[in-house]
Write a protein that holds these residues in place. Structure first.
Motif, PDB file in Angstrom:
ATOM      1  N   ALA A 127       0.758  -1.307  -0.051  1.00 51.55           N
ATOM      2  CA  ALA A 127       0.129  -0.012  -0.040  1.00 51.55           C
ATOM      3  C   ALA A 127       0.675   1.434   0.008  1.00 51.55           C
ATOM      4  O   ALA A 127       0.510   2.295  -0.464  1.00 51.55           O
ATOM      5  CB  ALA A 127      -0.843   0.063   1.265  1.00 51.55           C
ATOM      6  N   GLY A 128       2.000   1.323   0.726  1.00 53.59           N
ATOM      7  CA  GLY A 128       2.960   2.441   0.914  1.00 53.59           C
ATOM      8  C   GLY A 128       3.756   2.943  -0.398  1.00 53.59           C
ATOM      9  O   GLY A 128       3.938   3.915  -0.426  1.00 53.59           O
ATOM     10  N   ASN A 129       3.761   1.833  -1.489  1.00 53.11           N
ATOM     11  CA  ASN A 129       4.542   2.222  -2.480  1.00 53.11           C
ATOM     12  C   ASN A 129       3.555   1.892  -3.916  1.00 53.11           C
ATOM     13  O   ASN A 129       4.467   2.150  -5.046  1.00 53.11           O
ATOM     14  CB  ASN A 129       5.723   1.912  -2.677  1.00 53.11           C
ATOM     15  CG  ASN A 129       5.720   0.149  -2.646  1.00 53.11           C
ATOM     16  OD1 ASN A 129       4.670  -0.376  -2.800  1.00 53.11           O
ATOM     17  ND2 ASN A 129       7.077  -0.423  -2.956  1.00 53.11           N
ATOM     18  N   SER A 130       2.354   1.522  -3.814  1.00 54.99           N
ATOM     19  CA  SER A 130       1.870   1.036  -5.004  1.00 54.99           C
ATOM     20  C   SER A 130       1.063   2.348  -5.700  1.00 54.99           C
ATOM     21  O   SER A 130       0.609   1.884  -6.793  1.00 54.99           O
ATOM     22  CB  SER A 130       0.930  -0.119  -4.687  1.00 54.99           C
ATOM     23  OG  SER A 130      -0.292   0.185  -3.920  1.00 54.99           O
ATOM     24  N   ASN A 131       0.978   3.572  -5.141  1.00 57.78           N
ATOM     25  CA  ASN A 131       0.307   4.608  -5.636  1.00 57.78           C
ATOM     26  C   ASN A 131      -1.332   4.326  -6.022  1.00 57.78           C
ATOM     27  O   ASN A 131      -1.634   4.739  -7.164  1.00 57.78           O
ATOM     28  CB  ASN A 131       0.990   5.037  -6.744  1.00 57.78           C
ATOM     29  CG  ASN A 131       2.695   5.556  -6.343  1.00 57.78           C
ATOM     30  OD1 ASN A 131       2.466   6.016  -5.245  1.00 57.78           O
ATOM     31  ND2 ASN A 131       3.550   5.280  -7.072  1.00 57.78           N
ATOM     32  N   ASP A 132      -1.933   3.216  -5.370  1.00 59.41           N
ATOM     33  CA  ASP A 132      -3.195   2.655  -5.626  1.00 59.41           C
ATOM     34  C   ASP A 132      -3.482   2.201  -7.117  1.00 59.41           C
ATOM     35  O   ASP A 132      -4.552   2.180  -7.611  1.00 59.41           O
ATOM     36  CB  ASP A 132      -4.139   4.168  -5.499  1.00 59.41           C
ATOM     37  CG  ASP A 132      -4.417   4.538  -4.310  1.00 59.41           C
ATOM     38  OD1 ASP A 132      -4.308   3.687  -3.205  1.00 59.41           O
ATOM     39  OD2 ASP A 132      -4.452   5.612  -3.816  1.00 59.41           O
ATOM     40  N   LYS A 133      -2.309   1.670  -7.514  1.00 58.76           N
ATOM     41  CA  LYS A 133      -2.326   1.146  -8.823  1.00 58.76           C
ATOM     42  C   LYS A 133      -2.591  -0.588  -8.906  1.00 58.76           C
ATOM     43  O   LYS A 133      -2.528  -1.041  -9.832  1.00 58.76           O
ATOM     44  CB  LYS A 133      -1.278   1.381  -9.699  1.00 58.76           C
ATOM     45  CG  LYS A 133      -0.998   2.762  -9.801  1.00 58.76           C
ATOM     46  CD  LYS A 133       0.196   3.100 -11.006  1.00 58.76           C
ATOM     47  CE  LYS A 133       0.171   4.507 -11.235  1.00 58.76           C
ATOM     48  NZ  LYS A 133       1.473   4.911 -11.974  1.00 58.76           N
ATOM     49  N   GLY A 134      -2.715  -1.190  -7.720  1.00 58.09           N
ATOM     50  CA  GLY A 134      -2.927  -2.281  -7.495  1.00 58.09           C
ATOM     51  C   GLY A 134      -1.805  -3.287  -7.694  1.00 58.09           C
ATOM     52  O   GLY A 134      -0.687  -2.657  -7.663  1.00 58.09           O
ATOM     53  N   PRO A 135      -1.908  -4.412  -7.692  1.00 58.99           N
ATOM     54  CA  PRO A 135      -0.656  -5.433  -8.081  1.00 58.99           C
ATOM     55  C   PRO A 135      -0.045  -5.173  -9.329  1.00 58.99           C
ATOM     56  O   PRO A 135      -0.570  -4.665 -10.190  1.00 58.99           O
ATOM     57  CB  PRO A 135      -1.268  -6.831  -8.068  1.00 58.99           C
ATOM     58  CG  PRO A 135      -2.694  -6.574  -8.539  1.00 58.99           C
ATOM     59  CD  PRO A 135      -2.998  -5.154  -8.033  1.00 58.99           C
ATOM     60  N   ARG A 136       1.268  -5.487  -9.282  1.00 57.21           N
ATOM     61  CA  ARG A 136       2.048  -5.339 -10.518  1.00 57.21           C
ATOM     62  C   ARG A 136       2.496  -6.878 -10.998  1.00 57.21           C
ATOM     63  O   ARG A 136       2.034  -7.877 -10.526  1.00 57.21           O
ATOM     64  CB  ARG A 136       3.615  -4.879  -9.827  1.00 57.21           C
ATOM     65  CG  ARG A 136       3.347  -3.575  -9.470  1.00 57.21           C
ATOM     66  CD  ARG A 136       2.942  -2.352 -10.387  1.00 57.21           C
ATOM     67  NE  ARG A 136       3.190  -0.976  -9.995  1.00 57.21           N
ATOM     68  CZ  ARG A 136       2.755  -0.428  -9.220  1.00 57.21           C
ATOM     69  NH1 ARG A 136       1.542  -1.017  -8.605  1.00 57.21           N
ATOM     70  NH2 ARG A 136       2.976   0.796  -8.852  1.00 57.21           N
ATOM     71  N   LYS A 137       2.890  -6.844 -12.394  1.00 56.64           N
ATOM     72  CA  LYS A 137       3.047  -8.107 -13.090  1.00 56.64           C
ATOM     73  C   LYS A 137       3.973  -8.903 -12.310  1.00 56.64           C
ATOM     74  O   LYS A 137       4.967  -8.281 -11.637  1.00 56.64           O
ATOM     75  CB  LYS A 137       3.819  -7.715 -14.367  1.00 56.64           C
ATOM     76  CG  LYS A 137       2.558  -7.088 -15.627  1.00 56.64           C
ATOM     77  CD  LYS A 137       3.433  -6.650 -16.753  1.00 56.64           C
ATOM     78  CE  LYS A 137       2.344  -6.245 -17.647  1.00 56.64           C
ATOM     79  NZ  LYS A 137       2.771  -5.850 -19.076  1.00 56.64           N
ATOM     80  N   VAL A 138       4.159 -10.148 -12.114  1.00 56.05           N
ATOM     81  CA  VAL A 138       4.862 -10.932 -11.267  1.00 56.05           C
ATOM     82  C   VAL A 138       6.194 -10.698 -11.641  1.00 56.05           C
ATOM     83  O   VAL A 138       6.719 -10.564 -13.056  1.00 56.05           O
ATOM     84  CB  VAL A 138       4.460 -12.377 -11.166  1.00 56.05           C
ATOM     85  CG1 VAL A 138       2.807 -12.513 -10.973  1.00 56.05           C
ATOM     86  CG2 VAL A 138       4.616 -12.778 -12.696  1.00 56.05           C
TER      87      VAL A 138
END
Length: 209
Positions: free
Chosen positions: A163-174
């Protein structure tokens, strides 16, 4: 669709976290020493690329039903096979997209177990969800510290999406972040992962010797 499995060497570690550790919760203790046998774990979180193959069974079974192929009757009930249902709310499941390289999300523990059974049947190799001890051991990568990279939570941003570094963009590609010492990616952060064990608020009290 292909994916890579990583051999995890057996070992011994202290499971859980001490009461003195920042953010400690009762469900993470008391610490117990655990020995794990060697096992395999997928290099990355399960992606939509793999899981959608399983989800596609729904349409296959619906075609069987509409064409009266292999109907489930009372004498065949014991051999009936369950299949995933359609998504209840696609806009929620795919809130951050459905790129094949994104981790699959929103399935229940039951669905995850059925997926592993389906994988075992279709590939001829045994797959299962890891135990909590196996998962934690794999996540630590052999380290005895709070994280596989040490004890400093200030460095989490260099190793995981949260949550602290995803900028509300959700999960990233694996696999976007660094692998731990065992060669596993995204063991910390990105999305939640299921294990076999039942969650208990008193943690490992029943297992304490």
């Amino acid at each position: 669709v292909t994916f890579e499995m990583i051999p995890i060497p057996g070992g011994e570690f202290l499971m859980g976290s001490p009461e003195s550790e920042r953010g400690h919760e009762a469900s993470e203790g008391p610490q117990i020493r655990v020995k794990t046998r060697p096992f395999w774990m997928q290099k990355n979180e399960v992606r939509w690329a793999e899981y959608k193959e399983y989800m596609g069974l729904y349409n296959v079974f619906k075609r069987f039903e509409s064409s009266n192929i292999r109907p489930v009757t009372e004498d065949k009930m014991i051999d009936a096979i369950t299949a995933p249902t359609e998504l209840y709310e696609p806009t929620f499941t795919y809130e951050f997209g459905e790129d094949p390289e994104l981790p699959a999300v929103s399935m229940t523990l039951y669905a995850a177990r059925q997926y592993s059974k389906w994988m075992s049947i279709t590939t001829g190799q045994q797959y299962r969800i890891p135990t909590e001890a196996e998962w934690e051991y794999a996540a630590r990568g052999g380290a005895q510290t709070a994280y596989d990279f040490g004890n400093d939570p200030a460095k989490l941003g260099d190793h995981a999406w949260f949550a602290g570094n995803s900028n509300d963009k959700g999960p990233r590609k694996v696999g976007q972040g660094p692998a731990n010492a065992f060669g596993l990616h995204d063991m910390l952060g990105n999305v939640g992962e299921w294990v076999q064990d039942e969650f208990k608020t008193d943690g490992y009290a029943a297992l304490k010797e």
